[in-house]
Scaffold this active site. Sequence first.
Site, PDB file in Angstrom:
ATOM      1  N   LYS A 121      30.686 -35.796  24.126  1.00 35.59           N
ATOM      2  CA  LYS A 121      30.062 -36.684  23.373  1.00 35.59           C
ATOM      3  C   LYS A 121      30.910 -38.240  23.310  1.00 35.59           C
ATOM      4  CE  LYS A 121      32.100 -34.345  19.319  1.00 35.59           C
ATOM      5  NZ  LYS A 121      31.748 -33.512  18.398  1.00 35.59           N
ATOM      6  N   MET A 175      40.211 -60.374  15.064  1.00 36.57           N
ATOM      7  CA  MET A 175      38.973 -59.882  15.718  1.00 36.57           C
ATOM      8  C   MET A 175      39.669 -59.697  17.200  1.00 36.57           C
ATOM      9  SD  MET A 175      35.521 -61.594  16.453  1.00 36.57           S
ATOM     10  CE  MET A 175      34.988 -61.636  14.786  1.00 36.57           C
ATOM     11  N   TYR A 221      46.061 -64.391   8.844  1.00 39.94           N
ATOM     12  CA  TYR A 221      45.059 -64.650   7.877  1.00 39.94           C
ATOM     13  C   TYR A 221      45.570 -64.102   6.485  1.00 39.94           C
ATOM     14  CZ  TYR A 221      40.944 -65.262  11.130  1.00 39.94           C
ATOM     15  OH  TYR A 221      40.188 -65.914  12.244  1.00 39.94           O
TER      16      TYR A 221
HETATM   17  C1  LIG Z   1      32.834 -32.417  18.609  1.00 40.70           C
HETATM   18  C2  LIG Z   1      32.568 -30.777  18.463  1.00 40.70           C
HETATM   19  C3  LIG Z   1      33.345 -30.180  19.150  1.00 40.70           C
HETATM   20  C4  LIG Z   1      34.688 -30.574  19.503  1.00 40.70           C
HETATM   21  O1  LIG Z   1      35.676 -30.527  18.692  1.00 40.70           O
HETATM   22  P1  LIG Z   1      37.342 -31.103  18.945  1.00 40.70           P
HETATM   23  O2  LIG Z   1      37.925 -30.977  17.667  1.00 40.70           O
HETATM   24  O3  LIG Z   1      37.121 -32.376  19.465  1.00 40.70           O
HETATM   25  O4  LIG Z   1      37.800 -30.341  20.158  1.00 40.70           O
HETATM   26  C5  LIG Z   1      33.131 -28.775  19.288  1.00 40.70           C
HETATM   27  N1  LIG Z   1      31.996 -28.217  18.639  1.00 40.70           N
HETATM   28  C6  LIG Z   1      31.217 -29.204  17.811  1.00 40.70           C
HETATM   29  C7  LIG Z   1      29.907 -28.523  17.127  1.00 40.70           C
HETATM   30  C8  LIG Z   1      31.384 -30.443  17.845  1.00 40.70           C
HETATM   31  O5  LIG Z   1      30.685 -31.144  17.199  1.00 40.70           O
END
Ligand SMILES: *Cc1c(COP(=O)(O)O)cnc(C)c1O
Length: 362
Positions: free
Chosen positions: A39, A303, A250
């Site tokens: 993801k 930035m 800044y």
């Molecule tokens: C993101 C996620 C993972 C992976 O978790 P990590 O700690 O990055 O290994 C596994 N299961 C679900 C449901 C997640 O949302």
Amino acid sequence: MSESHDHGARLTIDLGALQHNYRLLAARAAAAETAAVVKADAYGIGIAAAVPALIAAGCRTFYVAHLSEAAALRAVAPDVALYVLNGLPPGSASRYHDLKACPVLGCREELDEWREKGRGRPCAIHVDTGMNRLGFTPEAALTLDLSGLDVTTMLTHFVSSELPQDMFNALQYEAFEEMHRAFPSLAASMANSSAFFHDHAPFCQQYRAGYALYGGNPTPHLPNPMRPVVRLDAEIVQVRAVPKGETVGYNGRWTAPRDSVVAIVSTGYADGYPRNGANTDHKPGGSARVGGVTCPFAGNVSMDLIAVDVTFAPQELIGRGGTLALIDEVLTVDVVGQHAGTIGYEILTSLGRRYNRVYTGV
Ligand SMILES: *Cc1c(COP(=O)(O)O)cnc(C)c1O
């Protein structure tokens, strides 16, 4: 810098290290399958490069959060098993069919809609063992009607897996085992990265690896068993002498404690480097490295620019067109996260789009 001065900084992504990390985790999972969680554009490193590398390392099952990510994955991997964690948005079944993707269903409405529109295609169910985020409650899970559905997998997610002594872990293992006993033919899928390193005897058929694949430390209180995957080198735009007592940046948040040499590098919060990494007179913050020397930031993160106090760095390395490392084997994503009051996960998934991205190791 490399061939290109177009970008301000070079992000080097070591796909060989990614593959090494996959194999290391898969060996820990032993007989269970190790699925990859890709993801958020493979945690920022780029799904189009990461997925083929993971397939070459032996991975056959992938998880994303959104359908758009499923589409990006399908563009490079037409055949692997693909699950979408964030469920079935209303009316999206045909999109799932087009992408040959499987929804992870977590409530009654989703289950009913997939039964009706899913054409018997596979899906997973998410059960809640304490997170109170997604998934069926334990009571609902034990009495689920899965008729007319091809459910492959039952999954749950840990609350505090990175803290192996946390009470929650034992409670979740117990709750999940009980739920799985009611549906023993489903593949049980529980562990995220940190849980690969739990002592608990695994009863699961599948592990889900995310952060650790990308080099993050799944065992925060122990040395990192994973190989670093990302490295960030930012180009020096200018070097300036800042007299003792003058401020930099800044709001004048950093005051030169002595006559100082300050290098200005071409990266900032627009590149995902957290603004909270500021190093000020009142709060320690981020740093850069050059020639083996760690050099603190001088003031706020802008930035597009960061000022770094390089007074004690080897001066022959400090000049226009040179580079300072912002992420390397010492300034790991975990350390950079700590310096900015966040976690390495957020550093990785915020990695900017402006970088010159260079993939190595395959
Ligand atoms: C993101 C996620 C993972 C992976 O978790 P990590 O700690 O990055 O290994 C596994 N299961 C679900 C449901 C997640 O949302």
